[in-house]
Structures are given as structure tokens and as C-alpha cells.
Design an enzyme around this catalytic site. Structure first.
Site, PDB file in Angstrom:
ATOM      1  N   HIS A  72       0.689  -1.273   0.200  1.00 43.39           N
ATOM      2  CA  HIS A  72       0.009   0.195   0.364  1.00 43.39           C
ATOM      3  C   HIS A  72       0.416   1.290  -0.213  1.00 43.39           C
ATOM      4  CE1 HIS A  72      -3.887  -1.595   0.453  1.00 43.39           C
ATOM      5  NE2 HIS A  72      -3.159  -2.820   1.147  1.00 43.39           N
ATOM      6  N   TYR A 201      -9.993   5.331   7.274  1.00 40.82           N
ATOM      7  CA  TYR A 201      -9.998   5.075   8.259  1.00 40.82           C
ATOM      8  C   TYR A 201     -10.554   6.379   8.657  1.00 40.82           C
ATOM      9  CZ  TYR A 201      -5.285   2.399   9.843  1.00 40.82           C
ATOM     10  OH  TYR A 201      -4.552   2.000   9.892  1.00 40.82           O
ATOM     11  N   PRO A 293      -5.594  -0.738  18.193  1.00 40.15           N
ATOM     12  CA  PRO A 293      -4.985  -1.316  16.783  1.00 40.15           C
ATOM     13  C   PRO A 293      -5.414   0.475  16.206  1.00 40.15           C
ATOM     14  CG  PRO A 293      -7.226  -2.110  17.383  1.00 40.15           C
ATOM     15  CD  PRO A 293      -7.135  -1.115  18.782  1.00 40.15           C
ATOM     16  N   LYS A 297       0.432  -0.639  14.829  1.00 39.39           N
ATOM     17  CA  LYS A 297       1.504  -0.257  15.672  1.00 39.39           C
ATOM     18  C   LYS A 297       1.867  -2.236  16.395  1.00 39.39           C
ATOM     19  CE  LYS A 297       3.366   2.396  13.605  1.00 39.39           C
ATOM     20  NZ  LYS A 297       3.041   1.998  12.546  1.00 39.39           N
ATOM     21  N   TYR A 385       3.363   6.334  10.765  1.00 39.49           N
ATOM     22  CA  TYR A 385       2.329   4.932   9.731  1.00 39.49           C
ATOM     23  C   TYR A 385       3.593   4.263   9.552  1.00 39.49           C
ATOM     24  CZ  TYR A 385      -1.860   2.091   8.323  1.00 39.49           C
ATOM     25  OH  TYR A 385      -2.716   1.344   8.064  1.00 39.49           O
TER      26      TYR A 385
HETATM   27  P1  RFL Z   1       0.434 -12.742  20.893  1.00 35.80           P
HETATM   28  O1  RFL Z   1      -0.741 -13.107  19.908  1.00 35.80           O
HETATM   29  O2  RFL Z   1      -0.757 -12.261  22.085  1.00 35.80           O
HETATM   30  O3  RFL Z   1       0.613 -13.934  21.580  1.00 35.80           O
HETATM   31  C1  RFL Z   1       0.932 -14.640  22.716  1.00 35.80           C
HETATM   32  C2  RFL Z   1       1.028 -16.646  23.354  1.00 35.80           C
HETATM   33  O4  RFL Z   1       1.834 -16.395  24.076  1.00 35.80           O
HETATM   34  C3  RFL Z   1       0.595 -17.415  24.685  1.00 35.80           C
HETATM   35  N1  RFL Z   1       0.636 -17.421  26.231  1.00 35.80           N
HETATM   36  C4  RFL Z   1       1.229 -18.537  26.958  1.00 35.80           C
HETATM   37  N2  RFL Z   1       2.008 -19.714  26.673  1.00 35.80           N
HETATM   38  C5  RFL Z   1       2.433 -19.919  27.381  1.00 35.80           C
HETATM   39  N3  RFL Z   1       1.452 -19.799  29.171  1.00 35.80           N
HETATM   40  C6  RFL Z   1       0.955 -18.967  29.535  1.00 35.80           C
HETATM   41  N4  RFL Z   1       1.247 -19.029  30.630  1.00 35.80           N
HETATM   42  C7  RFL Z   1       0.584 -18.874  28.074  1.00 35.80           C
HETATM   43  N5  RFL Z   1       0.091 -16.703  28.380  1.00 35.80           N
HETATM   44  C8  RFL Z   1      -0.012 -16.145  26.954  1.00 35.80           C
HETATM   45  C9  RFL Z   1      -0.928 -16.980  23.642  1.00 35.80           C
HETATM   46  O5  RFL Z   1      -1.679 -18.082  24.076  1.00 35.80           O
HETATM   47  C10 RFL Z   1      -0.320 -16.790  22.837  1.00 35.80           C
HETATM   48  O6  RFL Z   1      -0.227 -17.492  21.561  1.00 35.80           O
HETATM   49  O7  RFL Z   1       1.358 -12.122  21.187  1.00 35.80           O
HETATM   50  P2  RFL Z   1       2.619 -11.524  20.623  1.00 35.80           P
HETATM   51  O8  RFL Z   1       3.304 -12.497  19.971  1.00 35.80           O
HETATM   52  O9  RFL Z   1       3.617 -10.454  21.445  1.00 35.80           O
HETATM   53  O10 RFL Z   1       1.903 -10.286  18.629  1.00 35.80           O
HETATM   54  C11 RFL Z   1       1.504  -9.651  19.638  1.00 35.80           C
HETATM   55  C12 RFL Z   1       0.072  -9.513  18.385  1.00 35.80           C
HETATM   56  O11 RFL Z   1      -0.349 -10.392  18.562  1.00 35.80           O
HETATM   57  C13 RFL Z   1      -0.555  -7.879  18.364  1.00 35.80           C
HETATM   58  O12 RFL Z   1       0.601  -7.014  18.710  1.00 35.80           O
HETATM   59  C14 RFL Z   1      -1.120  -7.105  17.193  1.00 35.80           C
HETATM   60  O13 RFL Z   1      -2.163  -8.668  16.919  1.00 35.80           O
HETATM   61  C15 RFL Z   1      -1.853  -5.879  17.737  1.00 35.80           C
HETATM   62  N6  RFL Z   1      -2.607  -5.623  16.486  1.00 35.80           N
HETATM   63  C16 RFL Z   1      -2.007  -5.124  15.689  1.00 35.80           C
HETATM   64  N7  RFL Z   1      -0.973  -4.897  15.400  1.00 35.80           N
HETATM   65  C17 RFL Z   1       0.066  -4.794  14.199  1.00 35.80           C
HETATM   66  O14 RFL Z   1       0.933  -4.253  13.585  1.00 35.80           O
HETATM   67  N8  RFL Z   1      -0.734  -4.257  12.894  1.00 35.80           N
HETATM   68  C18 RFL Z   1      -2.503  -4.433  13.055  1.00 35.80           C
HETATM   69  O15 RFL Z   1      -3.384  -4.069  11.777  1.00 35.80           O
HETATM   70  C19 RFL Z   1      -2.729  -4.977  13.926  1.00 35.80           C
HETATM   71  N9  RFL Z   1      -4.418  -5.192  13.846  1.00 35.80           N
HETATM   72  C20 RFL Z   1      -3.715  -6.270  16.825  1.00 35.80           C
HETATM   73  C21 RFL Z   1      -4.775  -5.486  14.980  1.00 35.80           C
HETATM   74  C22 RFL Z   1      -4.822  -6.014  17.375  1.00 35.80           C
HETATM   75  C23 RFL Z   1      -6.137  -6.766  17.191  1.00 35.80           C
HETATM   76  N10 RFL Z   1      -6.787  -7.345  18.817  1.00 35.80           N
HETATM   77  C24 RFL Z   1      -7.380  -8.425  18.404  1.00 35.80           C
HETATM   78  C25 RFL Z   1      -6.129  -7.467  20.008  1.00 35.80           C
HETATM   79  C26 RFL Z   1      -6.775  -5.282  15.469  1.00 35.80           C
HETATM   80  C27 RFL Z   1      -6.660  -6.218  16.551  1.00 35.80           C
HETATM   81  C28 RFL Z   1      -8.496  -6.055  16.553  1.00 35.80           C
HETATM   82  C1  PHB Z   2      -6.559  -4.834   9.642  1.00 37.61           C
HETATM   83  O1  PHB Z   2      -5.842  -5.351   8.785  1.00 37.61           O
HETATM   84  O2  PHB Z   2      -6.888  -5.846  11.035  1.00 37.61           O
HETATM   85  C2  PHB Z   2      -5.866  -3.599  10.360  1.00 37.61           C
HETATM   86  C3  PHB Z   2      -5.171  -2.527   9.423  1.00 37.61           C
HETATM   87  C4  PHB Z   2      -5.020  -1.135   9.579  1.00 37.61           C
HETATM   88  C5  PHB Z   2      -5.238  -0.407  11.235  1.00 37.61           C
HETATM   89  C6  PHB Z   2      -5.562  -1.909  12.526  1.00 37.61           C
HETATM   90  C7  PHB Z   2      -6.220  -3.359  12.233  1.00 37.61           C
HETATM   91  O3  PHB Z   2      -4.875   0.178  11.814  1.00 37.61           O
END
Ligand code: RFL
Ligand code: PHB
Length: 390
Positions: A72, A201, A293, A297, A385
Site C-alpha cells: 500500500h 480510516y 489498533p 503498530k 504510519y
Molecule cells: P500474542 O499474539 O498475544 O501471542 C502470545 C502467545 O502466548 C501464549 N501464552 C502462553 N503460553 C504459555 N504459557 C502461558 N502462561 C501463556 N500465556 C499466553 C498465547 O496463547 C499466545 O499464543 O502476542 P505477541 O506474539 O507479542 O504478538 C502481538 C500481536 O499479536 C499484537 O500486537 C497484534 O495483533 C496487534 N494488532 C495489530 N498489530 C499490527 O501491527 N497491525 C495491525 O494491523 C493490528 N491490528 C491488532 C490489530 C490487534 C487486535 N486485537 C484483537 C487485539 C487488530 C486487532 C483487532
Molecule cells: C487490519 O487489517 O486488521 C487492520 C488494519 C489497520 C489497522 C488495524 C487493523 O490500523
């Protein structure tokens, strides 16, 4: 059992760290509380900064990302019923972001780990960290009715916001937190994205909305919702109507609707735990920090932590230098706070706040107007961004 680095958590942080260490000849074992299928069923991030793409390449797991990731060059802001493109590529001297789902990135890392024959213990219960203040830490866990002990040189706490690693040092961390008075309702659907070339957005009277994508045939959409809303009260029809009502008329007209294949509500939170190192225990990713989110980041910050941490471990084992591990926390936190600031700012700018009185609303409108008419502020948005320099 013994390994050099015991990694807690098989999310993107833990898996990427494991792969980078393996590439450098450093032995590691991952302990994960859930099953592999469960980890892959969580639909989360979708936008990768170049630093994350580069790390996937360095880890040797970017073949599919390079093939299927969608680059993008711009984002779009929609407010007061009008669309305003922000030319991220032009404003940053050629930088871009890539749409590629966290689920796919996680799958690529899991497949590479399995192909390399590296150990991941799924369904590991009662993971407990011991003696990380000394020189011989261990991690115990339950699996198949037995208690096992893993001896290691270092423990990497990559176990997300609700993990055991930060909980193990809860008396020693300072926590900074901001909880927002709304959540995001997200829908995944196999329909072509309304805006295949830019993430949209939207800020409207009815609240925030976001149009994103996973591929040319799979879309990810979000709408701001009250924190106490239940997914069950959002039929697909209600969701599509609400999304359309928050966009400008042309985009609303173009939305292709279809049955949702996933629907969930996520709360929005800003959170940082300091420091990120406790003797031989290191926190990385969501275990140490959460961003709302809005700025995309979270996953990218997790990747940068992993870049610094893998570099620090490699320096330690290869060069016998503790310089990297000694500066890991300070170096990571500097970058984290900038991403926290940006994510908070964009969240504040793009959402409707239930308690915002007239003045706050007017200032928000003025800032949006200023943003799209000021090259300086648009450049600030664009450079944050795509990710600030390392
Ligand atoms: P995770 O993915 O939470 O993984 C942690 C893992 O640890 C396990 N765990 C355990 N294992 C052993 N013993 C225990 N006691 C444990 N407790 C937990 C869990 O089961 C899991 O498998 O953390 P990690 O690896 O640091 O990754 C972080 C990312 O997942 C997170 O920051 C992103 O998803 C955030 N996020 C976004 N980030 C972006 O960079 N770009 C995006 O577009 C973006 N969109 C989002 C998002 C997060 C969202 N939600 C639902 C929070 C959109 C959403 C809606
Ligand atoms: C996504 O594709 O899930 C997404 C994209 C941009 C954001 C957050 C989530 O800022």
C-alpha cells in the site's frame, strides 16, 4: 531438557524470535499454552511495516509474504462525508506498508519451525518461571499429566498481555495504562475489499470505521462500538448497514457485502510495562506493551522488540558481549513510547468519545481539517504510519 533460550508463547513474537535464533545457530524451545490450531484461529493484525517484512526475510520465511503481500502506498481518511488520501509513499520518500494477515505470518513461521525440526510444546499447562535472577533459570510446565523442567540460559517472555512472564515480576514492574471507553467490532468476509489500494480510516457522527483487507478476495472491516456490546447483537446485516452509514456515499455504495467468517469485539487499550528485563528474563511484544489498533503498530512493535532481542542474544552467545542484553529494555522502550504516542493520537483523532463535550469535538474537527491541509502534519502521520527509523 535443556536449551539456550526458553521462549514462552508461540504468537508472532515467540515464533519470529525462535526462527531468528535458529538461523544464528542458537538453540531454543517454545512453550505454548494453547494448541497450534487455536493460535491460528485468532484474527488480528493485517498491516506490516517494512521492518517486519525485512525481519521475515532475514528469518528466511518471507517467500509467501513476498508473493501474496499487497503493498500500500497510501491511506485514506474519511470525515464529514469526504475522502482525503494521504500519500504515505510520497510523503516519506518512498516508504510503504504491506497488507498480510497476522494469521498467515504466524502460519509461515510455524511451518518453517516444523520443517527445521525445532521443538514447540503446545498445550503446555502451568508454565512457571524460576531462578531468572541467577545464572541458571528454569521453566516448569505440565503436559500429558506430568511436570517437566526446562533448563536454559535465558527466558524470553513472548506470551502476550495475559501471559505468565510479566505476572512473574508483577511487584517489580511499573505499569502505565490508558483504557478507552469503546471497542472495535471486527468482521472478516470473503468479499473483495472496497479500497484495494489504501486502508480507509473513517470518523463519522456514528463513530470510527476501518476498511482493511487480507487479499483481493478477503476483507477486514471494523466499526467502533460500545464496550458492553455483544457480538450476538450484531447480525451481518446490522454490521454492513452500520459500516456503510459511517463512510462517504461513494465508498458506501461500493461495499460488497457477504456472510461474515469471523466476528469479534476487542477493547482498546494503551499499556506499557517498564522495564523489560529482569535478570535473565526478557519481555517482548504484547507481554510488555499494548497499543490500540488504530495505528496498526502492535505486531510491528513486537517485531522490533524481537529484532533487538535476537540481536542481543546473538551478541551474547557469539561474541560473549552483554552490551545488547544490557541495553535491550532502554532501547526498546524508546521506540515503544513513540508508537504509543502515535497510536493514542490517531485513536483520539478518529473516534467519537462518549464524554466529549462540544469543545473537544470542535477541536477534533479542526485538527482533521488541519491535518489534510498541512503537508507538515500529513508527513508526521505518514512517517509514523510506515514506522519511525530504528
Ligand atoms: P500474542 O499474539 O498475544 O501471542 C502470545 C502467545 O502466548 C501464549 N501464552 C502462553 N503460553 C504459555 N504459557 C502461558 N502462561 C501463556 N500465556 C499466553 C498465547 O496463547 C499466545 O499464543 O502476542 P505477541 O506474539 O507479542 O504478538 C502481538 C500481536 O499479536 C499484537 O500486537 C497484534 O495483533 C496487534 N494488532 C495489530 N498489530 C499490527 O501491527 N497491525 C495491525 O494491523 C493490528 N491490528 C491488532 C490489530 C490487534 C487486535 N486485537 C484483537 C487485539 C487488530 C486487532 C483487532
Ligand atoms: C487490519 O487489517 O486488521 C487492520 C488494519 C489497520 C489497522 C488495524 C487493523 O490500523
Amino acid at each position: 531438557m535443556r536449551t539456550q533460550v526458553a521462549i514462552i508463547g508461540a504468537g508472532p513474537s515467540g515464533l519470529l524470535l525462535g526462527q531468528l535464533l535458529h538461523k544464528a545457530g542458537i538453540d531454543n524451545i517454545i512453550l505454548e499454552r494453547q494448541s497450534g490450531d487455536y493460535v491460528l484461529s485468532r484474527i488480528r493484525a493485517g498491516i506490516l511495516e517494512q521492518v517486519t517484512v525485512d525481519l521475515m526475510r532475514e528469518a528466511g520465511v518471507a517467500q509467501r509474504l513476498d508473493r501474496e503481500g499487497i503493498v500500500h502506498h497510501s491511506i485514506e481518511l474519511v470525515f464529514a462525508g469526504q475522502r482525503h488520501p494521504i500519500d504515505v509513499h510520497g510523503l516519506t520518500g518512498g516508504k510503504v506498508v504491506t497488507a498480510y494477515g497476522q494469521t498467515e505470518l504466524t502460519r509461515d513461521l510455524m511451518d518453517a519451525r516444523a520443517a527445521a525440526g525445532l521443538t514447540t510444546v503446545y498445550d503446555a499447562g502451568e508454565v512457571t518461571l524460576h531462578d531468572f535472577d541467577g545464572s541458571t533459570p528454569t521453566v516448569s510446565y505440565r503436559k500429558d499429566g506430568q511436570t517437566h523442567t526446562l533448563a536454559c540460559d535465558f527466558i524470553a517472555g513472548c506470551d502476550g498481555f495475559h501471559g505468565v512472564s510479566r505476572a512473574s515480576v508483577k511487584d517489580r514492574v511499573t505499569e502505565y495504562e490508558k483504557v478507552y471507553p469503546f471497542g472495535w467490532l471486527g468482521v472478516l468476509a470473503d468479499v473483495p475489499p472496497v479500497s484495494p489500494h489504501a486502508i480507509v480510516y473513517g470518523n463519522s457522527e456514528r463513530g470510527f470505521s476501518l476498511c482493511s483487507m487480507r487479499s483481493m478476495t478477503r476483507s477486514r472491516y471494523y466499526v467502533q462500538c460500545p464496550l458492553d456490546d455483544k457480538v450476538e447483537s450484531w447480525s451481518d446485516t446490522r454490521f454492513w448497514d452500520e459500516l456503510r452509514s459511517r463512510l462517504d456515499p461513494e465508498l458506501a455504495e461500493r461495499i460488497v457485502t457477504g456472510p461474515s467468517i469471523e466476528k469479534s469485539i476487542a477493547p482498546l487499550r494503551s499499556f506499557v510495562a517498564e522495564p523489560m528485563r529482569f535478570g535473565r528474563l526478557f519481555l517482548a511484544g504484547d507481554a510488555a506493551h499494548i497499543v490500540p489498533p488504530t495505528g496498526a503498530k502492535g505486531l510491528n512493535l513486537a517485531a522490533t522488540d524481537v529484532k533487538y532481542l535476537s540481536g542481543a542474544f546473538i551478541e551474547y552467545f557469539r561474541d560473549r558481549s552483554a552490551a545488547g542484553i544490557d541495553t535491550y529494555s532502554q532501547r526498546s522502550l524508546r521506540r515503544i513510547w513513540k508508537a504509543e504516542r502515535f497510536s493514542w493520537w490517531l485513536t483520539t483523532l478518529m473516534h467519537r468519545f462518549p464524554d466529549s463535550e462540544g469543545f473537544g469535538q470542535k477541536v477534533q474537527e479542526a485538527e482533521l481539517d488541519y491535518l489534510v491541509n498541512s503537508r507538515a502534519l500529513s508527513t508526521s502521520l505518514a512517517e509514523n504510519y510506515v514506522g519511525l527509523p530504528l
